[in-house]
Design an enzyme around this catalytic site. Structure first.
Site, PDB file in Angstrom:
ATOM      1  N   ASP A   9       9.885  -3.315  -2.668  1.00 59.03           N
ATOM      2  CA  ASP A   9       8.951  -3.088  -4.402  1.00 59.03           C
ATOM      3  C   ASP A   9      10.001  -3.764  -5.674  1.00 59.03           C
ATOM      4  O   ASP A   9      10.441  -1.871  -5.428  1.00 59.03           O
ATOM      5  CB  ASP A   9       8.366  -2.650  -3.942  1.00 59.03           C
ATOM      6  N   HIS A  60       1.938  -3.275 -11.322  1.00 58.35           N
ATOM      7  CA  HIS A  60       2.045  -3.356  -9.883  1.00 58.35           C
ATOM      8  C   HIS A  60       1.204  -4.579  -9.197  1.00 58.35           C
ATOM      9  O   HIS A  60       0.371  -4.311  -8.539  1.00 58.35           O
ATOM     10  CB  HIS A  60       1.695  -2.379  -9.375  1.00 58.35           C
ATOM     11  N   ASP A  88       5.104  -6.928  -3.431  1.00 65.10           N
ATOM     12  CA  ASP A  88       6.166  -6.285  -2.316  1.00 65.10           C
ATOM     13  C   ASP A  88       6.538  -8.247  -1.382  1.00 65.10           C
ATOM     14  O   ASP A  88       5.978  -8.708  -1.580  1.00 65.10           O
ATOM     15  CB  ASP A  88       5.232  -5.844  -1.182  1.00 65.10           C
ATOM     16  N   GLN A 134      12.256  -0.227  -7.668  1.00 69.48           N
ATOM     17  CA  GLN A 134      11.487   1.120  -7.348  1.00 69.48           C
ATOM     18  C   GLN A 134      11.565   1.546  -5.746  1.00 69.48           C
ATOM     19  O   GLN A 134      11.232   2.672  -5.760  1.00 69.48           O
ATOM     20  CB  GLN A 134       9.550   0.790  -7.778  1.00 69.48           C
ATOM     21  N   GLY A 145      24.686   1.809   6.632  1.00 70.56           N
ATOM     22  CA  GLY A 145      24.695   1.586   8.531  1.00 70.56           C
ATOM     23  C   GLY A 145      22.609   0.891   8.071  1.00 70.56           C
ATOM     24  O   GLY A 145      22.159  -0.175   8.826  1.00 70.56           O
ATOM     25  N   ASN A 146      21.832   1.361   7.893  1.00 74.25           N
ATOM     26  CA  ASN A 146      20.269   0.770   8.039  1.00 74.25           C
ATOM     27  C   ASN A 146      19.302   1.057   7.251  1.00 74.25           C
ATOM     28  O   ASN A 146      19.609   2.532   6.355  1.00 74.25           O
ATOM     29  CB  ASN A 146      19.336   0.145   9.792  1.00 74.25           C
ATOM     30  N   TYR A 148       5.877  11.524  -5.012  1.00 72.92           N
ATOM     31  CA  TYR A 148       5.449  10.975  -4.539  1.00 72.92           C
ATOM     32  C   TYR A 148       6.535   9.816  -5.128  1.00 72.92           C
ATOM     33  O   TYR A 148       6.103   9.499  -6.531  1.00 72.92           O
ATOM     34  CB  TYR A 148       4.020  11.029  -4.818  1.00 72.92           C
ATOM     35  N   LYS A 174       3.009   3.944  -2.907  1.00 76.07           N
ATOM     36  CA  LYS A 174       2.411   3.446  -1.601  1.00 76.07           C
ATOM     37  C   LYS A 174       3.591   2.640  -0.505  1.00 76.07           C
ATOM     38  O   LYS A 174       4.113   2.100  -1.535  1.00 76.07           O
ATOM     39  CB  LYS A 174       0.757   2.927  -1.691  1.00 76.07           C
ATOM     40  N   ASP A 232       3.783   0.531   1.299  1.00 74.07           N
ATOM     41  CA  ASP A 232       2.880  -0.736   1.783  1.00 74.07           C
ATOM     42  C   ASP A 232       3.641  -1.744   2.392  1.00 74.07           C
ATOM     43  O   ASP A 232       4.089  -2.294   2.860  1.00 74.07           O
ATOM     44  CB  ASP A 232       3.462  -1.825   0.225  1.00 74.07           C
TER      45      ASP A 232
HETATM   46  C1  F6R Z   1       2.508   0.812  -4.322  1.00 73.16           C
HETATM   47  C2  F6R Z   1       2.117   0.851  -6.127  1.00 73.16           C
HETATM   48  C3  F6R Z   1       1.010   1.637  -6.534  1.00 73.16           C
HETATM   49  C4  F6R Z   1       2.026   2.140  -7.938  1.00 73.16           C
HETATM   50  C5  F6R Z   1       1.390   3.692  -8.430  1.00 73.16           C
HETATM   51  C6  F6R Z   1       2.039   3.678  -9.128  1.00 73.16           C
HETATM   52  O1  F6R Z   1       2.527  -1.078  -4.704  1.00 73.16           O
HETATM   53  O2  F6R Z   1       2.464  -0.412  -7.054  1.00 73.16           O
HETATM   54  O3  F6R Z   1       1.413   3.281  -5.786  1.00 73.16           O
HETATM   55  O4  F6R Z   1       3.389   2.573  -7.086  1.00 73.16           O
HETATM   56  O5  F6R Z   1       0.311   2.968  -8.752  1.00 73.16           O
HETATM   57  O6  F6R Z   1       1.982   3.282 -10.306  1.00 73.16           O
HETATM   58  P1  F6R Z   1       3.027   4.112 -12.122  1.00 73.16           P
HETATM   59  O7  F6R Z   1       4.043   3.191 -12.117  1.00 73.16           O
HETATM   60  O8  F6R Z   1       1.985   3.196 -12.569  1.00 73.16           O
HETATM   61  O9  F6R Z   1       2.784   5.107 -12.161  1.00 73.16           O
HETATM   62 MG    MG Z   2       3.799  -2.398  -3.302  1.00 73.72          MG
HETATM   63 MG    MG Z   3       3.977  -1.017  -5.809  1.00 71.68          MG
END
Ligand code: F6R
Ligand code: MG
Ligand code: MG
Length: 378
Positions: free
Chosen positions: A11, A18, A52, A93, A102-103, A230, A233, A235
């Site tokens: 992403d 999102h 994504d 992001q 490397g990868n 964090y 997600k 994905d």
């Molecule tokens: C996954 C995704 C979510 C955001 C999460 C954070 O594709 O988009 O996991 O990363 O909702 O959102 P914000 O940026 O609004 O804090």
């Molecule tokens: Mg996503």
């Molecule tokens: Mg996202």
């Protein structure tokens, strides 16, 4: 010569929150991939699922190859520039490190790949999910490869009856790849005991015990383990070979009719049902529901057929309606209990901050002193 299937997704920015990448962003990613052309890959397919972008490539360089991974990384870096120019949300992001080494493992983008000896005809499925994490594939894969109610091939085909070897990763362990191998059907209960915990134990790959060949690969990266906090997600993407010695395409797709609850949706912090959607579908309700798309291909001498959009079939309209109802139903309980993810999986620090503050106010009834701080939550 062996063929390698590599899919790398990230992403790097999206429109309207999102939701989905812009056309210019997709075009830029495609241009960079195509500029390398046959020097790196034999064929490629670029698509999006929610926010994504996934780059699927066929090549002969083997798994984890620097040139293949660098190409995808460069495409996402170039895409990030466009995302910044356009002011897309979350530009860059998933590119968690400044430079490539490397990868892409440990850098942010998710990757699933396998090197295969092509069969005379080689059907395979490419899955991409948004607003969820790699454990979302645990249940569907378990049902396909280990449950005879889902996969009659397990009793009908002598080859499938020999079962499968599973490689499962403990994704909470961050000092290296902590893996375990199990075989089904003998160890089916042990496997289930691990796979019930989607946030910790994740299917990484599955191998046929009759031919020894790999039939499934799943991206296991967890962004918050890489970043230490964090960052959204994960994905995950996945590749599954089908037919002959492996489950039939329909046996692989069938479990997605359940719409099982997975981690994902709003702020990456809720449990919501996984909705099978058409290729290139955006995200919507409650920043979800978590979605999964599936493109079916045949690959021959490294050349891909056009994709078939498996979840675009009318059958899945009914499933989508059921999943929508399930999602709305879960949302009725808001922040409470099963609706929101456990502490360790929350994307934001707000709940922990509040609990820390409240700790100081807890006291033992009948005793004068307040309880020592830290007794509830570290
Ligand atoms: C996954 C995704 C979510 C955001 C999460 C954070 O594709 O988009 O996991 O990363 O909702 O959102 P914000 O940026 O609004 O804090
Ligand atoms: Mg996503
Ligand atoms: Mg996202």
């Amino acid at each position: 010569m062996k063929t390698t299937l590599t899919v790398i997704k990230a992403d790097v920015g999206s429109i309207g929150g999102h939701i989905m990448p812009s056309k210019r962003l997709l075009t830029r990613v495609t241009e960079v991939v195509d500029s390398a052309g046959k020097a790196v890959f034999q064929d490629r397919y670029i698509s999006f699922t929610g926010d994504d972008i996934a780059i699927l490539m066929t090549h002969t360089l083997g798994t984890g190859h620097e040139r293949v991974h660098k190409l995808a990384w460069d495409a996402f870096v170039a895409g990030t520039e466009v995302a910044k120019e356009e002011g897309l949300y979350g530009a860059g992001q998933d590119l968690l490190k400044d430079s490539f080494s490397g990868n892409v493992h440990g850098l942010g983008p998710a990757c699933a790949e396998m090197e295969i000896e092509e069969r005379p005809n080689e059907p395979f499925l490419f899955f991409a999910a948004d607003k969820t994490d790699p454990g979302a594939y645990n249940l569907p894969l378990f049902l396909t490869f280990a449950d005879i109610m889902t996969t009659p091939g397990l009793i009908l085909s002598p080859k499938l009856s020999q079962g499968f070897r599973w490689v499962v990763m403990d994704v909470n362990y961050t000092d290296g790849d902590r893996i375990i191998e199990l075989v089904t059907p003998e160890e089916i209960y042990d496997l289930a005991a691990l796979l019930r915990d989607n946030e910790r134990f994740v299917v990484e790959s599955i191998w046929s015990r009759s031919s020894g060949e790999q039939c499934a690969a799943v991206a296991t990266s967890r962004l918050h383990n890489i970043a230490g906090k964090y960052t959204g997600k994960d994905d995950p993407v996945a590749l599954v070979r089908t037919q002959m010695d492996f489950p039939a395409t329909g046996e692989v797709l069938a479990p997605y009719s359940i719409g099982h609850h997975v981690a994902g949706g709003m702020r990456g912090s809720h449990n919501m049902p996984l909705m099978p959607v058409a290729l290139n579908t955006s995200t919507s309700y409650f920043d979800g529901p978590p979605l999964v798309s599936c493109a079916a291909f045949c690959v021959h001498k490294g050349k891909l057929t056009e994709p078939v959009d498996t979840f675009a079939h009318p059958f899945w309209d009914e499933v989508r309606s059921q999943v929508s109802r399930k999602a709305i139903d879960m949302r009725r309980q808001g922040f409470n209990g099963a609706a929101m993810l456990p502490m360790g999986e929350l994307e934001y620090t707000g709940v922990m901050d509040k609990l820390r503050k409240l700790e100081a106010r807890f006291r033992l009834r009948g005793a004068e002193e307040l309880l020592p701080a830290g007794i509830l939550y570290e």
